[in-house]
Design an enzyme around this catalytic site. Structure first.
Site, short mmCIF file in Angstrom:
data_model
loop_
_atom_site.label_atom_id
_atom_site.label_comp_id
_atom_site.label_asym_id
_atom_site.label_seq_id
_atom_site.Cartn_x
_atom_site.Cartn_y
_atom_site.Cartn_z
N ILE A 11 47.66 42.47 33.52
CA ILE A 11 48.86 41.64 33.31
C ILE A 11 49.87 42.41 32.46
CG2 ILE A 11 49.72 39.39 32.52
CD1 ILE A 11 46.85 38.32 33.00
N GLY A 35 41.97 49.64 30.65
CA GLY A 35 43.23 50.00 31.31
C GLY A 35 43.13 51.42 31.87
N ASN A 97 36.28 42.99 18.67
CA ASN A 97 37.48 43.55 19.31
C ASN A 97 38.64 42.56 19.31
OD1 ASN A 97 38.61 45.78 21.17
ND2 ASN A 97 39.02 43.90 22.30
N THR A 122 44.37 31.78 26.95
CA THR A 122 43.65 31.51 28.20
C THR A 122 43.31 30.03 28.34
OG1 THR A 122 41.50 31.84 29.26
CG2 THR A 122 41.56 32.17 26.92
N TYR A 146 34.28 34.40 24.67
CA TYR A 146 35.63 34.85 25.04
C TYR A 146 36.66 33.77 24.67
CZ TYR A 146 39.73 35.63 27.92
OH TYR A 146 41.03 35.77 28.34
N LYS A 150 39.67 33.69 21.58
CA LYS A 150 41.10 33.42 21.79
C LYS A 150 41.56 32.21 20.97
CE LYS A 150 42.27 36.65 24.78
NZ LYS A 150 43.44 37.52 24.71
N LEU A 195 37.98 36.72 41.92
CA LEU A 195 37.80 36.22 43.29
C LEU A 195 38.61 36.99 44.34
CD1 LEU A 195 36.65 34.06 45.18
CD2 LEU A 195 38.64 32.65 44.68
N PHE A 211 30.12 31.98 45.02
CA PHE A 211 29.22 31.39 44.03
C PHE A 211 29.29 29.86 44.04
CE2 PHE A 211 30.32 35.51 41.71
CZ PHE A 211 29.17 36.15 42.13
N ARG A 285 27.66 30.32 39.72
CA ARG A 285 27.71 31.30 38.64
C ARG A 285 27.72 30.53 37.32
NH1 ARG A 285 32.87 35.34 38.46
NH2 ARG A 285 33.89 33.48 37.64
N1 UDP Z 1 34.06 33.64 42.62
C1 UDP Z 1 33.23 33.85 43.70
N2 UDP Z 1 32.89 35.15 44.00
C2 UDP Z 1 33.34 36.23 43.29
C3 UDP Z 1 34.22 35.99 42.19
C4 UDP Z 1 34.55 34.67 41.89
O1 UDP Z 1 32.79 32.90 44.37
O2 UDP Z 1 32.99 37.38 43.62
C5 UDP Z 1 34.46 32.25 42.26
C6 UDP Z 1 34.03 31.85 40.85
O3 UDP Z 1 32.73 31.32 40.87
C7 UDP Z 1 35.10 30.83 40.49
C8 UDP Z 1 36.35 31.31 41.23
O4 UDP Z 1 35.87 32.19 42.25
O5 UDP Z 1 34.73 29.57 41.00
C9 UDP Z 1 37.33 32.07 40.35
O6 UDP Z 1 36.63 33.07 39.64
P1 UDP Z 1 37.34 34.26 38.88
O7 UDP Z 1 36.26 35.13 38.31
O8 UDP Z 1 38.34 34.93 39.77
O9 UDP Z 1 38.16 33.56 37.72
P2 UDP Z 1 37.69 32.53 36.57
O10 UDP Z 1 38.05 31.16 37.06
O11 UDP Z 1 36.24 32.72 36.31
O12 UDP Z 1 38.55 32.93 35.41
#
Ligand code: UDP
Length: 327
Positions: A11, A35, A97, A122, A146, A150, A195, A211, A285
């Site tokens: 970002i 980065g 950090n 966030t 995390y 924040k 994602l 997931f 997840r």
């Molecule tokens: N997700 C998924 N497969 C992936 C990465 C993410 O199914 O390889 C799903 C994850 O479980 C969540 C959504 O996509 O429901 C967004 O995940 P991301 O990690 O992009 O952002 P977050 O919401 O965790 O900040």
């Protein structure tokens, strides 16, 4: 002159590109742990950018930045570790950090009389949603280190305003998505956990892992609010303007107020790629709330900001970047 910490990251780099385009002088301070130096090299082509390699955990390094750049009038602070799962395994890394690093930055700012800060916060500061869409008054109960790190910084910033008059805007991002519309820079995490890049990267022998399909949502998959990275950038520019014009310490949700499910995002990715993408359904997840959608009214009213791009725009630009970055 603006100091941007974490300007080599996802970002941060998009913000830097945008302000360089407006003729602003920028100093980027980045540890390059997550980065990329290649991103800095690209950014340097588009304006007056000074890069300083350093770590916020080292007070002398960040003091040195202010010492030799007396024209810094504001700081935009992106630098942080931001992976939820990693923060659960290694909280020490996150508190040290994110919190200690920020304390050093704030020490240096106060020492050199710089009292305007835009801070990357966030949606994770809210924790498990009690209602949706989430406004800024939603209770703050982070469920991972995390989000805690924040939120701690947000609280420190409140106290630093009261005691020292340091004015800050905390921007609470929902799901940042997409890339520069000219594909000069984009999302580049190693490893990638997000994602959209993960769907776009999937190939025949490396299927996309979905997931969880048993959530209580419209199609069983998680719903998120995907906000375009160029729209996010614009919000930071407006936040800086707000502070420069005497705005008070405040926080804003940055999202579109529209939710998209994982399956919906997947479908748009297939449409844009023009081919079917191999997918494998896995269990949920850990730590993923079912629905996270922003109520963005406050930012619309007080920052005079409005998201201009939709999910398709984000996926199109992410795909264009993916094609460039792959090579
Ligand atoms: N997700 C998924 N497969 C992936 C990465 C993410 O199914 O390889 C799903 C994850 O479980 C969540 C959504 O996509 O429901 C967004 O995940 P991301 O990690 O992009 O952002 P977050 O919401 O965790 O900040």
């Amino acid at each position: 002159m603006i100091l941007v910490t974490g300007g080599a990251g996802y970002i941060g780099s998009h913000f830097v590109l945008s302000v360089l385009g407006k003729g602003e002088n920028v100093v980027v301070f980045d540890s390059l742990e997550t980065g990329h130096i290649e991103t800095i090299e690209t950014l340097k082509k588009y304006g007056n950018l000074k890069f300083i390699h350093g770590n916020l955990k080292n007070l002398d390094e960040i003091r040195g930045v202010f010492l030799v750049n007396k024209a810094i009038k504001a700081v935009v602070h992106f630098a942080a570790y931001s992976q939820v799962a990693e923060s659960m395994k290694n909280p020490q890394k996150y508190y040290y950090n994110n919190v200690y690093g920020t304390l050093n930055l704030l020490n240096a700012m106060l020492e050199f009389g710089v009292k305007k800060l835009v801070f990357s916060s966030t949606a994770a500061v809210y924790g498990e949603p009690e209602y949706t869409p989430i406004d800024e008054k939603h209770p703050q109960n982070p469920i991972n280190p995390y989000g805690n790190s924040k939120l701690m910084i947000e609280r420190i910033l409140d106290d630093y305003d009261k005691a020292y008059g340091l004015k800050s805007v905390r921007l609470r991002y929902f799901n940042a998505a997409g890339a520069d519309s000219k594909a000069r820079i984009g999302e580049w995490h190693e490893p990638e956990t997000h994602l959209i890049p993960n769907i776009l990267k999937a190939e025949k022998d490396k299927s996309f892992k979905m997931f969880g399909t048993d959530y209580d949502t419209k199609d069983g998959t998680c719903v998120r609010d995907y906000i375009n990275v160029e729209d996010l950038t614009e919000a930071h520019i407006k936040a800086l303007k707000y502070l420069m014009e005497g705005g008070t310490t405040s926080c804003f949700n940055l999202g579109t107020s529209n939710g998209s499910s994982v399956k919906e995002v997947f479908k748009v990715c297939e449409e844009i790629k023009g081919e079917s993408i191999p997918v494998e359904v896995l269990p949920r997840r850990n730590g993923d709330p079912a629905i996270l959608v922003a109520d963005n009214k406050k930012a619309l009213e007080l920052l005079d900001w409005k998201p201009e791009k939709d999910l398709k725009d984000s996926i199109r630009t992410a795909y264009n970047w993916e094609k460039v970055n792959k090579h």
